[in-house]
Structure formats: structure tokens, C-alpha cells
Scaffold this active site. Structure first.
Site, PDB file in Angstrom:
ATOM      1  N   ASP A  67       0.857  -1.186   0.000  1.00 62.59           N
ATOM      2  CA  ASP A  67       0.000   0.000   0.000  1.00 62.59           C
ATOM      3  C   ASP A  67       0.895   1.239   0.000  1.00 62.59           C
ATOM      4  OD1 ASP A  67      -2.099   1.786   0.123  1.00 62.59           O
ATOM      5  OD2 ASP A  67      -2.413   1.555   2.281  1.00 62.59           O
ATOM      6  N   GLN A 174      -3.373  -4.937   6.582  1.00 58.16           N
ATOM      7  CA  GLN A 174      -3.011  -3.818   7.464  1.00 58.16           C
ATOM      8  C   GLN A 174      -3.818  -3.895   8.759  1.00 58.16           C
ATOM      9  OE1 GLN A 174      -4.025  -1.032   4.358  1.00 58.16           O
ATOM     10  NE2 GLN A 174      -1.953  -0.210   4.305  1.00 58.16           N
ATOM     11  N   ASP A 206      -1.353   9.748   9.614  1.00 57.60           N
ATOM     12  CA  ASP A 206      -2.186   9.025   8.667  1.00 57.60           C
ATOM     13  C   ASP A 206      -3.461   8.540   9.363  1.00 57.60           C
ATOM     14  OD1 ASP A 206      -2.458   7.714   6.048  1.00 57.60           O
ATOM     15  OD2 ASP A 206      -2.365   5.874   7.231  1.00 57.60           O
ATOM     16  N   GLU A 213     -11.898   8.008  16.529  1.00 61.28           N
ATOM     17  CA  GLU A 213     -13.285   7.592  16.354  1.00 61.28           C
ATOM     18  C   GLU A 213     -13.415   6.104  16.605  1.00 61.28           C
ATOM     19  OE1 GLU A 213     -14.731   8.961  12.607  1.00 61.28           O
ATOM     20  OE2 GLU A 213     -14.519  11.053  13.213  1.00 61.28           O
ATOM     21  N   GLU A 249      -4.451  13.683   8.668  1.00 58.40           N
ATOM     22  CA  GLU A 249      -5.257  13.314   7.508  1.00 58.40           C
ATOM     23  C   GLU A 249      -6.605  12.860   8.036  1.00 58.40           C
ATOM     24  OE1 GLU A 249      -5.616  10.014   3.987  1.00 58.40           O
ATOM     25  OE2 GLU A 249      -5.191   9.498   6.051  1.00 58.40           O
ATOM     26  N   ASP A 316      -3.498   9.923  -3.577  1.00 56.16           N
ATOM     27  CA  ASP A 316      -4.515   8.868  -3.570  1.00 56.16           C
ATOM     28  C   ASP A 316      -5.525   9.127  -4.683  1.00 56.16           C
ATOM     29  OD1 ASP A 316      -3.406   7.605  -1.358  1.00 56.16           O
ATOM     30  OD2 ASP A 316      -4.501   8.881   0.047  1.00 56.16           O
TER      31      ASP A 316
HETATM   32  C1  GLC Z   1      -4.053   7.225   3.852  1.00 58.32           C
HETATM   33  C2  GLC Z   1      -3.094   7.234   2.695  1.00 58.32           C
HETATM   34  C3  GLC Z   1      -3.458   6.121   1.767  1.00 58.32           C
HETATM   35  C4  GLC Z   1      -3.417   4.803   2.508  1.00 58.32           C
HETATM   36  C5  GLC Z   1      -4.277   4.845   3.763  1.00 58.32           C
HETATM   37  C6  GLC Z   1      -4.034   3.659   4.649  1.00 58.32           C
HETATM   38  O1  GLC Z   1      -5.352   7.485   3.435  1.00 58.32           O
HETATM   39  O2  GLC Z   1      -3.097   8.494   2.075  1.00 58.32           O
HETATM   40  O3  GLC Z   1      -2.622   6.073   0.644  1.00 58.32           O
HETATM   41  O4  GLC Z   1      -3.862   3.749   1.702  1.00 58.32           O
HETATM   42  O5  GLC Z   1      -3.995   6.007   4.528  1.00 58.32           O
HETATM   43  O6  GLC Z   1      -2.848   3.797   5.366  1.00 58.32           O
END
Ligand code: GLC
Length: 579
Positions: A67, A174, A206, A213, A249, A316
């Protein structure tokens, strides 16, 4: 001025220009077809002269790269294909000499399933690492909604060996870390301490929503404090290094945006503004600033040290998930007419220049907005030259293409055989490396690169945008967005024409409440038109301003000067700080 400049550098992230670099896509130094740290170090002079002030490095840690590095196997090392820790330190040291700060992704919602912690955790139910992840006897209904529809159909995955299910908000490879576990929290602090010590100035957090949440996940007590993980991280970070930042993010609805800054500004410093980004694309598709205006108006106030981060494109899919279905369809019809250009039912896997068929006017309009709207701008590598995409690369890989430096066969990215490159090289068509590259654009004063560099430098000279109070201005043209930013006696104004028609705009500058400006003069700082056009508009008597002329998709940046002959800046003047 002393006070002002000290304040600006104290809260440096509010006047920063951030540049996102995927190290493996940027510059290869050893001809193995993969960008690396020595390559990035060679290009730091370029980035400094472009004017950006802070680099954000996409994940750099060891990973199977299933990823794009967001699946980490070791939090205390650098991916061997990118270089050594020595190379990282070299890069950070050179960046510091050039006045560039560097932050990097901290991916702690989850690890790779190859991480030794998960390997341990899944080896038996009583392994000491078992509780570092989230396990259930049966998959819960919550949390609802998967991140990658079509690729994953659940957030839970069955582990054959131990007969339980583990949580994964993203791909099944993951597994989510158990953020409630104090050992996990201590380990996160240790990681931050490690990278700060090497010289990083902070982290992009990230998947921030999933760190707080946890509401849908059973087993939470009513007095559970969901904000604690972010507050703890921030506390640790600031104790270790007072000027380091956390950039979150979080693609969440407007009414949830404030959750991330903390009531006292004691959580994240910066938050990516996905909602505004989606409004921008709807506005561009409709040639109507209305949606963007609505999104700007609904932005909540945030603590003074906090700020949103605006972007045109990230690495993304361009997610449109906060738009209604009919709105998504409008954007799809305009910018991603073919199914192969879309992803997950709600995203677009193209970069901006191909979406607008290379139309320079529309491209410049988008970047003029990026650098003049309130908040901190973020540019993804290659946007400054109009880098394209490669739709033949599956999924989100289409936008993660090699940087184009020259017109040589490997685009100056690498001397390896382009067929062997890890990131795809756009070699053919209007966005191919022969047509679109840094070297050619540097020679051309009218190139996108030179326009973007000018925007960046002017943006940095206008701290009203990052620090000030802003508001939208009334105009007589519905197709024009006008806004002004005021701070410490300085006033910046920008006008953007979203339509394909040339217009004359009458603008209510809203001077009434700004002492002196009504009788001042308007200076044009920058505009879409030819350089010759840039001239100072002569002083006008109050109330008798001529209309502003805007080309199709044109823009103008202005500064209002007071009639006292000053440049509009006044140390110790009335403070108008945001939120
Ligand atoms: C964030 C990243 C993305 C990734 C996700 C999981 O959204 O920008 O590329 O797949 O996190 O870690």
C-alpha cells in the site's frame, strides 16, 4: 516589525508552503529505477528555489509496499531501497541549511501484517503482543463502511491460526493497532522521539479519524476519552521539540473538523481539508464558484495555533465521497468520463492537468486558488510543472508517476531502463517527459513552473492569508469568487473567474471598517495575464473604483495600500487573528 516576524516564525506552519514528495518517485541516484534519499538531497536546491518551505515525505519506513508504504514493518528504520539512515540524516541536514523543514508520514493506525508485532500477536491468543491489535470472536457489524469498496468487503479478517477476527480499517494486510493499549501508545511516542532526534520537524498523522473515532467499536466504557491518543501524542511531541507539528489526515464532515485541534489547541496543528477540495472540483466542473464559496463559509473556527491545509491533488484517488451522488456524477462527467478513470465508486484516479485537457487557464486558476485562499497550501510533487498520470497503472498507482526533470529517455528521473522503473514514467502524449519537464520550463519565463514559483513567493510575502481574518466579498458577477484577508494593517485581495467568459467585475472591497483603505490605492500583485499587464492602478477617489477586468478563468491578486503612503503593514496595529 520585530514582533510580527517573530510571531510568523514561531507559528511557522501557518505561513508554510508544503510540498509532498514520494521519495521513490522523485530522483534516482544509483540507476536502479527507484528514487532514493541521495537523489532527493540533490534536488533540494530546486525545491528551495521553488520557494516551498516544508517537505512532507510519504512513508519512508521498511514495508512490503503493498500500500505504497502505508504498511510498515519497522518503525525505526528507512526502506533499504530508499537509502540508509545515514542518507536520511544527510538529506535532513542539507534541507536545514537551505531553510527547508521536513516532516514524514507516521502510520500508526495499523501496521503491515508482516510486522514482527503482528506475527507475534497472531502466533497464539496469549502472546504478549496479542493485545497490540484488535481481536473479536466474531466480526462486529461496526465499524460500517470499508475504505476500499470493491477491493475489501469487510473491516474484519479471520485469522485461521487462532480462530479470531482482527480489525482492519484499510486492506486486510493492514491490521489495526489497539490504540487503547498503553504499551502501543508508549511505542508511538518512542517512534516520534526517534525521528525527531534525527531532525524531522513533525509528522503527517495518517488516518487520524480512526485514532479517535473508536465509538463504533464495542468494549468502550462510557467515560472513555476518544481525544486522549491525539492529545498524548501532541504533548509528547511538544515536550521533545516545541516547534514540531502534527498534520492530520482526516476526511470528515465539516462539523467534525474541529475535533482534531483540541478545544485548547492541544492536539493537531494542521488538518488536510478534504471538504474544501471536493467543493473546488465541483466548482471547477460547474464553472461556478458557488460550491467552493459554500464550503468556505461552513468552515468552523479553529484555535489560533491551528490551521487547515488546502490541496489540489494528493497521491490517492481524488475522493468525492462528501458530495451527493448527483454532484459526484457532475464531477465524473466533466473530469472522469470513462469508467477506467474512476475508483471505488467515489474517486478519480487522474491528476489535474489531464482532467482539464491541459488547459493552462484552468490549471492556473486552480493553483492561484490554492495559494491565495486562507490556510496553508500543499503541493504534490510535479504539480508545479503540470505532471500527468498513467492510467495503464492499476488503482491509485496511476498518479504516483516518476518526476520529469529533463527530456532524456528516463525523464531525468533515472538512467535505468524505463521499463524497469518502479514508478511509471509518462513518456508519451502531451504530458510525456519530452513535453513536460523541469529543464524546459525553467528556460521559459511563461511556463507553469515559473508561474507557480511566483505564486509561492508572493504567498509567502502575504502573511495576511495564513494569519489574518478573511471574508468573502460581494461582486456583481456570480461567476467570480472574491475574498480578502486582513492582518496587522495589511490587506490582501484575490479575484477568481470560474467561467469561460471575460468579465468586468464591480467589487465591494468592504473598506468601510478598515480605516484608511477607502482612500488608498489598489496594487495589482499578480494576474493571469501577460507580465506587461502588471502595473499599479492609479489612485482612485473613494467610491469610484473602475471595475476589475478578468480574462476567462482569470485571476488577480491585489494589495490594498493605505492613503498614508505606507505599504499597509503596521507593527502593533489592530490585531485581527483568525478564530
Ligand atoms: C491514507 C493514505 C493512503 C493509505 C491509507 C491507509 O489514506 O493516504 O494512501 O492507503 O492512509 O494507510
Amino acid at each position: 516589525m520585530q514582533v510580527r516576524s517573530g510571531f510568523i516564525s514561531d507559528l511557522w506552519w501557518k505561513n508554510a508552503v508544503i510540498y509532498g514528495v514520494d521519495v521513490k518517485c522523485f530522483q534516482d541516484s544509483d540507476d536502479d529505477g527507484i528514487g532514493d534519499f541521495p537523489g532527493l538531497t540533490e534536488r533540494l536546491e530546486y525545491l528551495a528555489s521553488l520557494g516551498v518551505t516544508c517537505l512532507w515525505l510519504l512513508p519512508i519506513m521498511p514495508s512490503p509496499w503493498r500500500d505504497n508504504g502505508y504498511d510498515v514493518t519497522d518503525y525505526y528504520n528507512v526502506h533499504p531501497r530508499l537509502g540508509t539512515l545515514g542518507d536520511v540524516v544527510d538529506c535532513l541536514r542539507t534541507a536545514r541549511e537551505l531553510g527547508l523543514r521536513v516532516i514524514t508520514d507516521l502510520v500508526v493506525n495499523h501496521t503491515s501484517d508482516q510486522h514482527p508485532w503482528f506475527q507475534q500477536a497472531r502466533s497464539s491468543r496469549d502472546n504478549p503482543f496479542r493485545d497490540w491489535y484488535v481481536w473479536r470472536d466474531r466480526p462486529d457489524k461496526e465499524p460500517e463502511g470499508v475504505s476500499f469498496p470493491g477491493e475489501e468487503d469487510s473491516n474484519w479478517c479471520f485469522d485461521e491460526g487462532t480462530g479470531q477476527w482482527y480489525l482492519h480499517r484499510f486492506y486486510h494486510f493492514q491490521p489495526d493497532l489497539n490504540i487503547e493499549n498503553p504499551k502501543v501508545r508508549r511505542e508511538i511516542n518512542k517512534m516520534m522521539g526517534f525521528w525527531l532526534q534525527l531532525g524531522f520537524s513533525g509528522f503527517r498523522i495518517d488516518a487520524a479519524p480512526f485514532l479517535i473515532e473508536t465509538a463504533g467499536i464495542p468494549g468502550k466504557t462510557p467515560d472513555h476519552d476518544p481525544q486522549a491518543p491525539l492529545r498524548d501524542m501532541r504533548g509528547f511531541l511538544s515536550r521533545r521539540r516545541g516547534d514540531a507539528i502534527l498534520l492530520g489526515e482526516a476526511n470528515v464532515a465539516p462539523d467534525r473538523l474541529t475535533d482534531y485541534f483540541g478545544e485548547r489547541g492541544d492536539e493537531l496543528h494542521l488538518l488536510l481539508n478534504f471538504v474544501l477540495n471536493q467543493g473546488l472540483y465541483l466548482s471547477l466542473a460547474r464553472e461556478d464558484p458557488g460550491p467552493l464559496r459554500d464550503h468556505l463559509e461552513e468552515l468552523p473556527k479553529v484555535p489560533r495555533i491551528g490551521q487547515f491545509v488546502n490541496f489540489v491533488r494528493n497521491a490517492d484517488e481524488l475522493t468525492l465521497d462528501k458530495l451527493s451522488k448527483p454532484e459526484q456524477e457532475e464531477v465524473f462527467r466533466r473530469f472522469a468520463p470513462e469508467a477506467s478513470m474512476r475508483l471505488y465508486g467515489h474517486g478519480i484516479r487522474r491528476r489535474l492537468p489531464p482532467m482539464v485537457d491541459g488547459d493552462r487557464r484552468r490549471i492556473e486558476l486552480a493553483y492561484s486558488l490554492l495559494f491565495s485562499l486562507p490556510d496553508t497550501p500543499l503541493l504534490l510533487y510535479g504539480e508545479e510543472i503540470g505532471l500527468g498520470d498513467d492510467l495503464s497503472t492499476p488503482g491509485r498507482g496511476s498518479v504516483r508517476v516518476a518526476m520529469q526533470w529533463t527530456d532524456r529517455p528516463g525523464g531525468g528521473f533515472s538512467d535505468a531502463d524505463p521499463g524497469e522503473f518502479l514508478p511509471p514514467l509518462v513518456s508519451e502524449g502531451p504530458f510525456g517527459s519530452r513535453q513536460v519537464n523541469v529543464a524546459a520550463q525553467r528556460r521559459d519565463p511563461r511556463s507553469l513552473l515559473n508561474r507557480v514559483a511566483r505564486m509561492i513567493h508572493l504567498r509567502r510575502e502575504a502573511p495576511e492569508i495564513g494569519f489574518g481574518r478573511w471574508r468573502l466579498l460581494d461582486t456583481d458577477q456570480p461567476g467570480v469568487l472574491a475574498h480578502r484577508c486582513d492582518w496587522e494593517g495589511g490587506t490582501f485581495v484575490a479575484l477568481h473567474n470560474f467561467t469561460g467568459n471575460a468579465v468586468q467585475v464591480k467589487l465591494d472591497l468592504g473598506d468601510d471598517d478598515v480605516e484608511g483603505v477607502g482612500a488608498g490605492r489598489v496594487e495589482e500583485l499578480f494576474a493571469d495575464q501577460a507580465e506587461e499587464h502588471l502595473e499599479t492602478v492609479p489612485p482612485e477617489p473613494p467610491g469610484a473604483r473602475p471595475p476589475f477586468a478578468l480574462q476567462p478563468f482569470g485571476y488577480q491578486w491585489l494589495r490594498l495600500h493605505r492613503d498614508d503612503g505606507s505599504d499597509g503593514f503596521r507593527a502593533g496595529g489592530p490585531t485581527a487573528s483568525s478564530g
